[in-house]
Enzyme design. Structure first.
Site, short mmCIF file in Angstrom:
data_model
loop_
_atom_site.label_atom_id
_atom_site.label_comp_id
_atom_site.label_asym_id
_atom_site.label_seq_id
_atom_site.Cartn_x
_atom_site.Cartn_y
_atom_site.Cartn_z
N ASP A 95 0.84 -1.20 0.00
CA ASP A 95 0.00 0.00 0.00
C ASP A 95 0.88 1.26 0.00
OD1 ASP A 95 -2.33 1.55 0.17
OD2 ASP A 95 -2.09 1.69 2.36
N GLU A 116 28.63 1.21 3.73
CA GLU A 116 28.32 -0.20 3.92
C GLU A 116 28.20 -0.89 2.57
OE1 GLU A 116 24.77 -0.94 2.36
OE2 GLU A 116 24.23 -1.60 4.39
N CYS A 134 24.99 3.00 9.01
CA CYS A 134 24.72 4.33 8.45
C CYS A 134 25.59 5.44 9.05
CB CYS A 134 23.25 4.68 8.60
SG CYS A 134 22.17 3.62 7.63
N ARG A 176 10.58 -3.49 14.39
CA ARG A 176 10.29 -2.39 15.32
C ARG A 176 11.41 -2.16 16.33
NH1 ARG A 176 5.73 -4.98 14.74
NH2 ARG A 176 5.89 -6.06 16.73
N THR A 234 14.31 -1.65 15.61
CA THR A 234 15.19 -0.61 15.07
C THR A 234 14.79 0.77 15.57
OG1 THR A 234 13.83 -0.29 13.10
CG2 THR A 234 15.62 -1.89 12.92
N HIS A 248 20.24 11.63 11.49
CA HIS A 248 20.19 10.53 10.51
C HIS A 248 18.75 10.35 10.05
CE1 HIS A 248 20.76 6.94 8.33
NE2 HIS A 248 20.09 6.18 9.19
N LYS A 261 10.13 10.12 8.41
CA LYS A 261 9.42 10.31 9.67
C LYS A 261 10.34 10.40 10.89
CE LYS A 261 6.16 7.48 12.32
NZ LYS A 261 5.45 6.20 12.21
N ARG A 282 10.56 13.14 14.08
CA ARG A 282 10.10 12.73 15.40
C ARG A 282 11.19 12.93 16.45
NH1 ARG A 282 7.35 6.93 16.20
NH2 ARG A 282 5.61 7.97 15.18
N ASN A 323 17.12 6.97 1.94
CA ASN A 323 18.16 6.85 2.97
C ASN A 323 19.48 6.52 2.28
OD1 ASN A 323 19.80 6.31 5.12
ND2 ASN A 323 18.70 4.47 5.80
N SER A 376 23.48 1.63 12.79
CA SER A 376 22.97 0.44 13.45
C SER A 376 24.10 -0.38 14.03
CB SER A 376 22.16 -0.41 12.46
OG SER A 376 20.95 0.25 12.15
#
Lengths: 387, 352, 131
Positions: B29, B82, B114, B203, B205, B238, B243, B247, B270, B300
């Protein structure tokens, strides 16, 4: 220098010769020329072949082929100037005989191109371009000639239709040549509607991949008079060889072929002839634009007039100067090393008056021209029949 | 000695693929990705682009803005990525050879998901500060890949940013006021040797990885420097999607105005090691003399490097000596379909 | 496999666009040579080519050679750089083939040119892109 004559010619049918190896097609052509000349020995063998190493994995070709012909022991050498290798083979044979080093020389050309796939064939041909500064970037021969065509079109107004006219004419000529690879009637629309290979060149602007060989026997005039009997003797009256930059980046004018012009000037001067004297010519139409540029470089037409001349039929049968009566590289085929020798076979046949349906009436002086790469080397010969 | 950025540059490939084009193939979607992750499109490298080529072009732009620093004077080059083209054989040597920096130079390839780019920046400025080298370059560049159909496929993009550090007062564009790193062993995203695509903890992450590390790092550096969010003209975080950086910025107390210039992922994707560094180049493109900029990366595994820069007067003179970042993202783009994307990213198995 | 030496020795030219300027007549040779074709000079100084130029002529190759198949159609052009040196390069990132034209301004970008299979060396160099 001694006068040199062509005393025998030989060629086999060209095309995709799946059942025959390089050594077989070469030997058949050599035997045909020897038989035509009526000789069973030669003093020297020259072999024009561009890349047996890449096409069939075989170097050291001269000894292999001399042996194959049952002539192990005879001096033999392979010579190479890319697609002009066949023309160079004649030039080297001529020097042998004219200098007195040899009396009879078997001049041959051969290329077996279908023993590798199309990608490998393209790679092998591409080695005639500058490997580090052109081929490295992915350029192909259609690409190099396409770049020249684009500038010729921009400078002189040469059109795609004029390019197509060359292909249509050469295919029509090949219909009369049983040894040609293609027997196929084409129209200008067919050419323009064919797949684009390298804009503005279509697939029908390009010569094909061909297996083939050709051979001629040349000899000193003394030997020639002894053995040719009543047949007309064709003399090699002019020979010119020239080089130019391989890389287009280093060439000042991309709309002309300086190597062809220089080779022609040398051949004309040696023969004491001018372009207007030539009755029939075989030229290096690896691409349609190449025939247009070549007929200009040879002096048949003014720069920029090659295209209109082709379109008006001036290079066809009955035209001002019939060009590529054999069908040319375009339709007879282009086994690269064999091409220059096959041109001599055709012109000698014309001058002897033995060209059958494609005979140019009254042809007494002929010219052959072949070139390597995008014009980095060129060989021109003038042949004349003794009247 | 005051150390800072004396040259900066970005390079972004011209090809883009839209979220809708990817979603269509996998029956996903698209509106939920666009709304939920604030992603519209991402950059895609051509077959002839990789981490090295992007790094070279970004670095050339950095030299253009450096006021004539001779490459031979650069004593260190670090390429963080990477997606180094070779598993064994440095990217940095190719980059340095192309830039004319060899042979008297220290070179290393870095990898930390990253944040490999910000690691290079950290090392480069540290060496200059220590007096070991006169100039040093840190580059973040990636042509990252997400597994086909995975959420990462919508964001994994390509781009590079390069920063030349030095201490010549007349060359300083942005002074490094403070640095700070916050690192733990937090396995939120990884790729094992010989694997084509990374895996991620879904999640996991989020809170334990991205948010915890960036919050801690950003708060740590502000505390160290005695500064608060309102003291900054801009902040760059980063940006694995559109989103998360908004945030985390909001949680830290930054406003949309402070985040906007460096917030690129909705239109760029990204760029992994390039993500916060490209955000910084875009921010420098619009910053005024005296502005303070906070940059916090996230890699990460996991860690966050933070920098506080103070922009100098020189920014006005140098920013248009090389292409700005935002126009590279927005102009002259070539939109491609998924089939072309799959070919360019070598996802199609060819006949041998 | 080709020895890495073959491409390695060309790195200054392919990576950095280094050319040789004849100290005798000023001709700039790219790639460098041992002897100047214009004046016969044998002493040169190293110069770096500019990365901006214009297309002298070009073609769009629909049937590329081995190693370039995935990149069809391949745009090749002879580019004249600002200092007059000409070089054969690919033109990358052409959004629309109809935009190609003789005289079109381009700039050179560092790109992968080819690779020796999946496991072999990657060969880098420059390609032109629309300026």
């Amino acid at each position: 220098m001694r006068d040199v004559a062509i005393i025998g010619v030989g060629m086999t049918a060209w095309g995709e010769l799946w059942e025959k190896s390089l050594r077989t097609i070469w030997t058949e052509a050599a035997l045909a020329a020897l038989d035509d000349a009526g000789v069973d020995h030669v003093d020297y063998i020259t072999i024009g072949c561009m890349s047996p190493g890449l096409f069939v994995g075989q170097e050291h070709l001269a000894s292999l082929l001399a042996d194959e012909l049952g002539m192990a022991g005879v001096p033999a050498a392979r010579v190479e100037t890319a697609c002009a290798s066949g023309g160079l083979a004649l030039r080297m044979g001529l020097a042998e005989v004219a200098s007195g080093l040899s009396d009879i020389v078997l001049v041959t050309g051969v290329e077996k191109m279908n023993d590798v796939d199309t990608a490998e064939t393209t790679y092998a041909l591409g080695t005639a371009a500058d490997q580090e500064w052109e081929a490295f970037h992915g350029v192909t021969f259609p690409g190099l000639y396409a770049m020249m065509a684009r500038l010729h079109m921009a400078k002189y107004g040469t059109t795609s239709e004029q390019l197509a006219a060359v292909s249509v004419k050469n295919h029509a000529n090949a219909l009369l040549n049983p040894d040609a690879q293609y027997h196929l009637k084409l129209t200008v629309e067919d050419v323009l509607g064919s797949t684009m290979v390298a804009d503005p060149l279509h697939i029908f602007d390009c010569s094909p991949i061909t297996d083939g060989a050709a051979a001629v026997v040349i000899a000193s005039m003394d030997v020639a008079r002894e053995i040719t009997g009543d047949r007309p003797i064709v003399r090699i009256t002019g020979s010119g060889l020239a080089t130019d930059t391989i890389t287009l980046a280093n060439r000042e004018d991309l709309t002309s072929l300086p190597a062809v012009r220089k080779a022609a000037e040398r051949a004309y001067a040696m023969a004491g002839r001018v372009p207007g004297d030539i009755h029939v010519a075989e030229v290096h139409d690896c691409f349609t634009i190449a025939e247009i540029m070549t007929t200009e470089a040879l002096g048949f037409f003014e720069p920029g007039q090659g295209g209109p001349a082709a379109e008006k039929g001036l290079t066809g049968h009955g035209g001002k100067i019939p060009v590529n009566t054999s069908g040319g590289l375009k339709a007879k085929g282009h086994p690269v090393g064999a091409t220059g020798v096959a041109q001599v076979v055709e012109v000698a046949t014309q001058l002897r008056g033995e060209a059958g349906q494609r005979q140019v009436e009254g042809a007494r002086i002929g010219l052959t021209q072949t070139m390597g790469g995008s014009g980095g080397s060129a060989v021109v010969h003038i042949l004349e029949v003794e009247s | 000695m005051v150390v800072g950025i004396i040259g900066y540059g970005a390079h972004v490939p011209r090809r883009r693929i839209r979220v809708e084009e990817i979603a269509k193939v996998w029956g996903a979607d698209a509106p939920s990705y666009k709304r939920g992750l604030k992603l519209h499109q991402k950059s895609v490298p051509a077959l002839d682009e990789d981490t090295v080529t992007l790094a070279v072009e970004a670095a050339r732009n950095a030299f253009e803005r450096s006021g004539g620093v001779h490459p031979a004077e650069v004593g260190a080059v670090y390429v963080g990525s990477e997606s180094h083209p070779y598993a064994v054989k440095p990217s940095g040597t190719i980059v340095a050879e192309a830039l004319g920096i060899v042979p008297e130079v220290h070179i290393a390839d870095l990898e930390f998901a990253c944040k490999a780019g910000s690691e290079g920046m950290y090392l480069a400025q540290s060496l200059v500060k220590a007096g070991e080298v006169r100039y040093a370059m840190g580059i973040g560049a990636d042509t990252s890949q997400g597994a086909p159909g995975d959420a990462l496929e919508y964001s994994a993009a390509a781009g590079a940013a390069a920063f030349l550090f030095g201490a010549d007062p007349d060359r300083l564009i942005a002074e490094v006021m403070a640095t700070y790193s916050w690192t733990t062993d937090t396995p939120d995203f990884w790729r094992r040797e010989h694997m084509h695509y990374p895996r991620h903890g879904s999640r996991f992450t989020g809170e334990p990885a991205y948010f915890r590390h960036i919050m801690s790092s950003a708060q740590g550096i502000m505390e160290k420097a005695g500064l608060e969010p309102r003291d900054f003209a801009y902040a760059v975080f980063h940006q694995p999607n559109g989103k998360f950086p908004l945030r985390v910025g909001k949680r830290l107390g930054f406003t949309m105005e402070q985040l906007e210039p460096g917030w690129l992922s909705p239109w760029l994707g990204n760029t992994y090691s390039g993500a916060s560094p490209i955000g910084l180049t875009a921010t420098l493109d619009v910053a005024k003399p005296g502005d303070l900029i906070l940059m916090t990366s996230f890699g990460s595994g996991a860690g966050s490097d933070s920098f506080i820069f103070k922009v100098t007067d020189r920014i006005e003179a140098v920013r248009d000596r090389a292409p700005r970042t935002r126009p590279q993202i927005d102009e002259n783009v070539i939109q491609i379909d998924y089939g072309t994307y799959a070919k360019l990213r070598r996802k199609i198995r060819l006949g041998e | 496999m080709r020895s890495p030496g073959r491409s390695w020795r060309e790195h200054p030219q392919r990576y950095r666009l280094e050319a040789a300027k004849c100290t005798g007549c000023g001709r700039i040779l790219y790639p460098p040579r041992v002897v100047c074709p214009d004046c016969g000079g044998r002493e040169f100084e190293t110069v770096t080519l500019p990365r901006k130029g214009t297309i002298v002529t070009y073609t769009v190759i629909d049937v590329p050679p081995t190693g370039f198949q995935g990149q069809a159609p391949l745009v090749l052009a002879l580019v004249e750089l600002e200092n007059g040196v000409r070089t054969m390069v690919q033109v990358a990132d052409v959004p629309d083939m109809d935009r190609l034209a003789v005289g079109m301004p381009v700039k050179l970008e560092f790109r992968r040119i080819s690779e020796d299979g999946e496991a072999g060396l990657i060969f880098y160099g420059h390609k032109a892109v629309p300026a």
